[in-house]
Design an enzyme around this catalytic site. Structure first.
Site, PDB file in Angstrom:
ATOM      1  N   SER A   8       1.706  -8.589  -9.650  1.00 32.01           N
ATOM      2  CA  SER A   8       1.121  -7.494  -8.867  1.00 32.01           C
ATOM      3  C   SER A   8      -0.367  -7.386  -9.165  1.00 32.01           C
ATOM      4  O   SER A   8      -0.773  -7.117 -10.297  1.00 32.01           O
ATOM      5  CB  SER A   8       1.805  -6.179  -9.227  1.00 32.01           C
ATOM      6  N   HIS A  33       1.949 -10.048  -5.177  1.00 39.75           N
ATOM      7  CA  HIS A  33       2.461  -8.728  -4.776  1.00 39.75           C
ATOM      8  C   HIS A  33       1.267  -7.789  -4.635  1.00 39.75           C
ATOM      9  O   HIS A  33       0.439  -7.669  -5.543  1.00 39.75           O
ATOM     10  CB  HIS A  33       3.440  -8.203  -5.827  1.00 39.75           C
ATOM     11  N   ASP A  35      -0.009  -4.001  -3.679  1.00 42.56           N
ATOM     12  CA  ASP A  35       0.421  -2.600  -3.589  1.00 42.56           C
ATOM     13  C   ASP A  35      -0.613  -1.752  -2.849  1.00 42.56           C
ATOM     14  O   ASP A  35      -1.726  -1.561  -3.334  1.00 42.56           O
ATOM     15  CB  ASP A  35       0.591  -2.019  -4.998  1.00 42.56           C
ATOM     16  N   MET A  37      -1.450   1.955  -1.561  1.00 39.16           N
ATOM     17  CA  MET A  37      -1.076   3.367  -1.791  1.00 39.16           C
ATOM     18  C   MET A  37      -2.065   4.283  -1.095  1.00 39.16           C
ATOM     19  O   MET A  37      -3.279   4.057  -1.163  1.00 39.16           O
ATOM     20  CB  MET A  37      -1.114   3.677  -3.285  1.00 39.16           C
ATOM     21  N   HIS A  66       3.316  -4.444  -0.184  1.00 40.06           N
ATOM     22  CA  HIS A  66       4.206  -3.294  -0.408  1.00 40.06           C
ATOM     23  C   HIS A  66       3.458  -2.024   0.000  1.00 40.06           C
ATOM     24  O   HIS A  66       2.527  -1.604  -0.692  1.00 40.06           O
ATOM     25  CB  HIS A  66       4.581  -3.285  -1.906  1.00 40.06           C
ATOM     26  N   MET A  68       3.042   1.708   0.255  1.00 38.19           N
ATOM     27  CA  MET A  68       3.471   3.035  -0.224  1.00 38.19           C
ATOM     28  C   MET A  68       2.633   4.055   0.532  1.00 38.19           C
ATOM     29  O   MET A  68       1.741   4.707  -0.030  1.00 38.19           O
ATOM     30  CB  MET A  68       3.263   3.120  -1.740  1.00 38.19           C
ATOM     31  N   MET A 137      12.972  -0.205  -6.203  1.00 36.51           N
ATOM     32  CA  MET A 137      11.963   0.329  -7.130  1.00 36.51           C
ATOM     33  C   MET A 137      12.649   0.678  -8.450  1.00 36.51           C
ATOM     34  O   MET A 137      13.566   1.491  -8.497  1.00 36.51           O
ATOM     35  CB  MET A 137      11.293   1.577  -6.556  1.00 36.51           C
ATOM     36  N   ASP A 175      10.850  -4.123  -8.587  1.00 37.85           N
ATOM     37  CA  ASP A 175       9.440  -3.751  -8.733  1.00 37.85           C
ATOM     38  C   ASP A 175       9.294  -2.576  -9.693  1.00 37.85           C
ATOM     39  O   ASP A 175       9.682  -1.452  -9.380  1.00 37.85           O
ATOM     40  CB  ASP A 175       8.885  -3.384  -7.353  1.00 37.85           C
TER      41      ASP A 175
HETATM   42  C1  DX5 Z   1       4.324   0.592  -8.538  1.00 37.11           C
HETATM   43  C2  DX5 Z   1       4.004  -0.675  -7.818  1.00 37.11           C
HETATM   44  C3  DX5 Z   1       4.296  -1.887  -8.610  1.00 37.11           C
HETATM   45  C4  DX5 Z   1       3.446  -2.042  -9.839  1.00 37.11           C
HETATM   46  C5  DX5 Z   1       4.307  -2.717 -10.868  1.00 37.11           C
HETATM   47  O1  DX5 Z   1       4.181   1.645  -7.685  1.00 37.11           O
HETATM   48  O2  DX5 Z   1       4.776  -0.767  -6.630  1.00 37.11           O
HETATM   49  O3  DX5 Z   1       4.226  -3.052  -7.817  1.00 37.11           O
HETATM   50  O4  DX5 Z   1       2.286  -2.786  -9.628  1.00 37.11           O
HETATM   51  O5  DX5 Z   1       3.626  -2.697 -12.049  1.00 37.11           O
HETATM   52  P1  DX5 Z   1       4.326  -2.912 -13.467  1.00 37.11           P
HETATM   53  O6  DX5 Z   1       4.930  -4.280 -13.465  1.00 37.11           O
HETATM   54  O7  DX5 Z   1       3.177  -2.753 -14.410  1.00 37.11           O
HETATM   55  O8  DX5 Z   1       5.377  -1.846 -13.625  1.00 37.11           O
HETATM   56 ZN    ZN Z   2       4.870  -2.749  -5.605  1.00 35.34          ZN
END
Ligand code: DX5
Ligand code: ZN
Length: 216
Positions: A8, A33, A35, A37, A66, A68, A137, A175
């Site tokens: 990620s 990956h 993320d 947000m 991903h 969010m 998750m 994840d």
């Molecule tokens: C959390 C994200 C994850 C995050 C995982 O909201 O969706 O993808 O980057 O990070 P680690 O592996 O540090 O938990």
């Molecule tokens: Zn993620």
């Protein structure tokens, strides 16, 4: 098929983003990956299209995006244009999930659905054959570096049973909080894809850590 490792980039050093992208390109990682947000669906804001453009230019592996965010339908085309290979939306953010998944596929991407820790796998039973990937998750979304929620194993087993029963080819992604202690157990439970942020980027040798996770 051997399992997929998806570092990620949320945990990357954004002052050295091209270096960290190059590290993943040259490692045994399979996917990136990514993320996204929005500060509304989750209590954090990460990054958006400018970073997608950098990834599109520099990353040479599958971009697993991903979302969010609330109302993801508004941005499906834009993520396709900025290089997403797969686009994952949250079950909790979609009123018309079936329509959203069709729109993602029509835009040329693989369609994923993410489930928050409180959302049961059984809610996907009528839509399993329309989904390319389910992201379970294993932390509450919003931040890297959180602790793994143990109930995840049960959800993986339930989802594995659901896909067999429905004839779906969906892949199972985990994840949050993935590390060298739980990776093998997650694969044995039925996971196909492991996302790892903190475990990779806090390691003294991130590329070697990716190799460890790939070979657990
Ligand atoms: C959390 C994200 C994850 C995050 C995982 O909201 O969706 O993808 O980057 O990070 P680690 O592996 O540090 O938990
Ligand atoms: Zn993620």
């Amino acid at each position: 098929m051997s399992h997929i490792i998806a570092p990620s980039i949320l945990s990357a050093d954004f002052g050295n983003l091209s270096r960290d992208i190059g590290m993943i390109n040259n490692s045994e990682a399979d996917w990136f990956h990514v993320d996204i947000m929005d500060g509304v669906f989750v209590p954090n804001i990460s990054f958006g299209f400018p970073v997608m453009q950098v990834l599109k230019k520099l990353a040479n592996k599958y971009l697993d995006v991903h979302l969010m965010i609330v109302d993801p339908d508004r941005y499906i085309t834009k993520f396709a244009e900025t290089g997403a290979t797969g686009l994952t939306v949250h079950y909790e953010a979609c009123t018309h999930l079936h329509r959203t998944l069709q729109a993602i596929k029509a835009a040329g991407m693989k369609a994923g659905v993410a489930l928050n820790p409180h959302t049961p796998v059984s809610l996907l039973s009528d839509i399993a054959t329309d989904i390319d990937m389910v992201c379970i998750m294993s932390v509450n979304p919003g931040f890297g570096g959180q602790s793994f929620i143990e109930n995840t194993y049960r959800k993986i087993e339930q989802l594995d049973a659901l896909r067999k029963q429905s004839g779906s080819n969906l892949l199972i992604e985990i994840d949050g909080g993935v590390n060298t202690d739980n990776a093998r157990k997650l694969i044995d439970a039925g996971a196909d894809i492991l996302v790892a942020g903190n475990t990779v980027f806090s390691a003294s040798d991130p590329s070697a850590m990716i190799t460890v996770l790939k070979n657990v």
